[in-house]
Design a protein around this motif. Structure first.
Motif, mmCIF file in Angstrom:
data_model
loop_
_atom_site.group_PDB
_atom_site.id
_atom_site.type_symbol
_atom_site.label_atom_id
_atom_site.label_comp_id
_atom_site.label_asym_id
_atom_site.label_seq_id
_atom_site.Cartn_x
_atom_site.Cartn_y
_atom_site.Cartn_z
ATOM 1 N N ALA A 242 0.386 -3.983 -7.909
ATOM 2 C CA ALA A 242 0.241 -2.867 -7.316
ATOM 3 C C ALA A 242 0.906 -1.401 -7.024
ATOM 4 N N GLY A 243 2.486 -2.318 -6.535
ATOM 5 C CA GLY A 243 2.916 -0.706 -6.838
ATOM 6 C C GLY A 243 3.398 -0.171 -6.882
ATOM 7 N N LYS A 244 3.356 -0.554 -8.748
ATOM 8 C CA LYS A 244 3.643 0.786 -9.704
ATOM 9 C C LYS A 244 2.316 0.853 -10.191
ATOM 10 N N ASP A 245 0.991 0.051 -9.988
ATOM 11 C CA ASP A 245 0.300 1.174 -10.024
ATOM 12 C C ASP A 245 -0.348 2.142 -9.414
ATOM 13 N N PHE A 246 0.268 2.297 -7.820
ATOM 14 C CA PHE A 246 -0.033 3.221 -7.219
ATOM 15 C C PHE A 246 1.083 4.481 -7.347
ATOM 16 N N TYR A 247 2.070 3.691 -7.470
ATOM 17 C CA TYR A 247 3.156 4.870 -8.076
ATOM 18 C C TYR A 247 3.191 5.725 -8.933
ATOM 19 N N ALA A 248 2.733 5.463 -10.662
ATOM 20 C CA ALA A 248 1.729 6.088 -11.877
ATOM 21 C C ALA A 248 1.088 7.032 -10.971
ATOM 22 N N ASP A 249 0.178 6.441 -10.579
ATOM 23 C CA ASP A 249 -1.081 7.296 -10.212
ATOM 24 C C ASP A 249 -0.345 8.028 -9.324
ATOM 25 N N VAL A 250 0.259 8.395 -7.619
ATOM 26 C CA VAL A 250 -0.051 9.527 -7.600
ATOM 27 C C VAL A 250 1.655 10.576 -7.993
ATOM 28 N N LYS A 251 2.055 10.019 -8.578
ATOM 29 C CA LYS A 251 3.311 11.207 -9.684
ATOM 30 C C LYS A 251 2.739 11.422 -11.081
ATOM 31 N N SER A 252 1.398 10.473 -11.421
ATOM 32 C CA SER A 252 0.770 11.964 -12.678
ATOM 33 C C SER A 252 0.232 12.506 -11.394
ATOM 34 N N ARG A 253 0.231 12.754 -10.517
ATOM 35 C CA ARG A 253 -0.220 13.777 -10.355
ATOM 36 C C ARG A 253 -0.419 14.901 -9.725
ATOM 37 N N LEU A 254 0.962 14.905 -9.977
ATOM 38 C CA LEU A 254 2.420 16.257 -9.480
ATOM 39 C C LEU A 254 2.007 17.276 -10.843
ATOM 40 N N ALA A 255 1.761 16.956 -10.726
ATOM 41 C CA ALA A 255 2.261 18.476 -13.285
ATOM 42 C C ALA A 255 1.090 19.203 -12.932
ATOM 43 N N ALA A 256 0.099 18.391 -11.980
ATOM 44 C CA ALA A 256 -2.096 19.764 -11.366
ATOM 45 C C ALA A 256 -0.864 20.545 -10.642
ATOM 46 N N HIS A 257 -0.438 20.504 -9.674
ATOM 47 C CA HIS A 257 -0.006 20.842 -8.233
ATOM 48 C C HIS A 257 1.798 22.244 -9.355
ATOM 49 N N GLY A 258 1.790 22.085 -10.171
ATOM 50 C CA GLY A 258 3.027 22.825 -10.547
ATOM 51 C C GLY A 258 4.417 22.380 -9.802
ATOM 52 N N ARG A 259 4.330 20.780 -9.263
ATOM 53 C CA ARG A 259 5.593 20.175 -9.090
ATOM 54 C C ARG A 259 6.463 19.135 -10.379
ATOM 55 N N ASP A 260 7.376 18.107 -10.345
ATOM 56 C CA ASP A 260 8.761 17.252 -11.286
ATOM 57 C C ASP A 260 7.758 16.423 -10.336
ATOM 58 N N ARG A 261 7.607 14.710 -11.226
ATOM 59 C CA ARG A 261 7.881 13.885 -10.450
ATOM 60 C C ARG A 261 8.891 13.540 -9.705
ATOM 61 N N GLU A 262 10.464 13.941 -9.290
ATOM 62 C CA GLU A 262 11.060 13.628 -8.272
ATOM 63 C C GLU A 262 10.889 14.521 -6.740
ATOM 64 N N GLU A 263 9.820 15.295 -6.623
ATOM 65 C CA GLU A 263 9.828 16.030 -5.534
ATOM 66 C C GLU A 263 8.571 14.931 -4.883
ATOM 67 N N LEU A 264 8.470 14.212 -5.601
ATOM 68 C CA LEU A 264 7.541 12.902 -3.843
ATOM 69 C C LEU A 264 7.966 11.880 -4.206
ATOM 70 N N LEU A 265 8.560 11.508 -3.385
ATOM 71 C CA LEU A 265 9.179 9.599 -3.604
ATOM 72 C C LEU A 265 7.941 9.151 -2.695
ATOM 73 N N VAL A 266 8.208 7.218 -2.919
ATOM 74 C CA VAL A 266 6.881 6.672 -2.449
ATOM 75 C C VAL A 266 7.315 5.353 -1.770
ATOM 76 N N PHE A 267 7.493 5.908 -0.274
ATOM 77 C CA PHE A 267 7.843 4.541 0.887
ATOM 78 C C PHE A 267 6.700 3.405 0.467
ATOM 79 N N PRO A 268 7.214 2.366 0.238
ATOM 80 C CA PRO A 268 5.919 1.377 0.737
ATOM 81 C C PRO A 268 6.160 0.949 2.672
ATOM 82 N N ALA A 269 6.082 -0.029 2.518
ATOM 83 C CA ALA A 269 6.570 -0.468 4.061
ATOM 84 C C ALA A 269 6.438 -1.685 4.043
ATOM 85 N N THR A 270 7.854 -2.995 4.591
ATOM 86 C CA THR A 270 7.737 -4.006 4.686
ATOM 87 C C THR A 270 8.845 -4.314 5.409
ATOM 88 N N SER A 271 8.798 -6.278 5.214
ATOM 89 C CA SER A 271 9.394 -6.990 6.439
ATOM 90 C C SER A 271 10.326 -7.704 5.566
#
Length: 445
Positions: A242-271
């Motif tokens: 589920a994390g890999k699916d979410f990660y791939a989805d949000v990273k794939s959206r960045l190019a449309a906004h003129g941004r690189d993949r490294e410009e958005l970090l993904v932080f899941p909450a965890t215990s």
């Protein structure tokens, strides 16, 4: 290329992670609790400490929700105080865009960024319910598309304020030592469907230019908002896939906004539960979950979905035979609302199927369905699994939510962090002085 892991600490405060009954659980309000957790996080070279925010005390069945009985201190006040007790740790706060105003929020964050020498971060959120809005002049309900449109305009407006004061427009008189401001310094004007403001911003450009921007939300609108404007996004995905699916989805959206993949970090909450062995940690985790979900807590949570009084039910018995109530006001008001369940009837069917398949009582079921992403095991097991999530692109790091306040991260800092450092996937020193530098984000132009 081997990725570096980013870590952050969530002050547990008022949420269903906290084990209130443990004798080691101390105040959620006293400043010593905040300084202890922040000190542990900085000692372990975490990127930032994160504070959530509640704009109204939640209610359940007309009474203050159990998780809010200790109250909710103001985010800016706490973070400003922590700026004086820490040196490198980022200071991230949730501030609502639905009921606040851009000028006030921009001024507070610019001030915090100055006080902390460039360590401020803003988690931009929206509020969906009229119940919370009753605390504010412009209370009321905004549909989801309008909430995110207001949030987008709010952030745009705040950014214009941050950027309105240029450093080269502040001139010093060498003879008198006085500062002479160019007439354009801090000047702004913004007009749209949500805001119509003009004037001069009162705070000079801060060390980061503007705070690091976080966003939390799994909806389509939330993901798109994060891809267009955020530096990091918080998630709650509980499995590697589920994390890999979410990660791939949000990273794939960045190019449309003129941004690189490294410009958005993904932080899941965890215990995290660390034991001497994997078996020891699993045993501890089971005890913690039972402490987190008592019998009354299980019934209260079930009532949120069923939207009716279930106090006569036995928490060690089966689910109710009747379906949830789908009409009328929600039994829980505020951010603990049943909105999290979506389709009540569909969710109830899923819970019944799970309970029947695994022969679970109400309490056992609630323990199962409310579990968050967790790393449980010996120090080496936890380090290995966390690294796997990052290297396989399920996340860029983690926000750790301890079950104890304020010492819930002590074991992790002492026993897991050194193993991550030995693997070469976690820093031994902060690489920069600002939060933006430590997160590896590009500087603000």
């Amino acid at each position: 290329m081997t990725k570096q892991i980013h870590l952050a600490a969530h002050f547990p405060g008022v949420n269903n992670t906290t084990v209130w009954s443990d004798p080691r659980s101390l105040s959620q309000i006293e400043f010593s609790s905040f300084t202890h957790l922040a000190g542990t996080a900085e000692r372990a070279r975490f990127d930032f400490l994160f504070l959530a925010e509640g704009l109204r005390l939640r209610e359940h069945a007309g009474r203050i929700h159990d998780l809010d009985v200790v109250g909710r201190p103001d985010t800016f006040t706490v973070l400003a105080a922590l700026a004086g007790t820490t040196d490198r740790l980022g200071l991230a706060g949730t501030i609502n865009s639905t009921f606040n105003e851009p000028y006030e929020v921009a001024r507070q964050f610019a001030s915090l960024d100055h006080l902390s020498a460039g360590r401020a971060a803003w988690n931009v959120v929206t509020s969906w319910d009229a119940f919370t809005g009753e605390n504010f002049r412009r209370g009321g309900f905004l549909p989801e598309d309008q909430r995110y449109e207001r949030a987008r305009r709010f952030l745009e407006t705040a950014t214009e304020l941050f950027d309105s004061w240029r450093g080269d427009e502040i001139l010093a008189d060498k003879d008198s030592g006085a500062f002479l401001s160019d007439p354009r310094a801090g000047e702004f004007e913004h007009s749209d469907a949500h805001f119509d403001i003009r004037g001069r911003f009162t705070v000079p450009r801060s060390p980061q230019g503007r705070p690091v921007i976080f966003q939390a939300g799994d909806s389509e609108a939330g993901r798109e908002f994060a891809a267009s404007a955020a530096d990091a996004i918080f998630t709650r995905h509980s499995t590697l896939q589920a994390g890999k699916d979410f990660y791939a989805d949000v990273k794939s959206r960045l190019a449309a906004h003129g941004r690189d993949r490294e410009e958005l970090l993904v932080f899941p909450a965890t215990s995290v539960v660390v034991g001497d062995t994997d078996a020891d940690a699993q045993e501890q985790a089971a005890i913690i979950r039972e402490q987190q979900v008592s019998g009354p807590t299980a019934i209260s949570f079930l009532e949120q979905l069923w939207n009716t009084d279930l106090s006569e039910l036995d928490p060690d018995g089966p689910l109710p035979e009747f379906d949830p109530v789908v009409d009328g006001d929600a039994i829980t008001q505020g951010r603990a609302s049943t909105r999290m369940f979506g389709d009540r009837l569909a969710t109830a069917r899923g819970w019944r199927e799970l309970a029947e398949a695994e022969k679970l009582s109400i309490r056992e079921l609630i323990i199962e369905v409310t579990a968050r992403q967790s790393f449980i095991g010996s120090p080496s097991t936890v380090a290995e699994e966390m690294n796997r999530f990052v290297q396989e692109d399920a996340s860029d790091g983690f926000i750790l939510v301890p079950h104890l306040t304020p010492g819930g991260l002590d074991d992790f800092a002492d026993r897991v962090v050194p193993l991550l450092q030995e693997r070469g996937v976690y820093r031994t020193e902060y690489p920069g002085t600002t939060l933006r530098e430590n997160l590896g984000l590009p500087p603000v132009p």
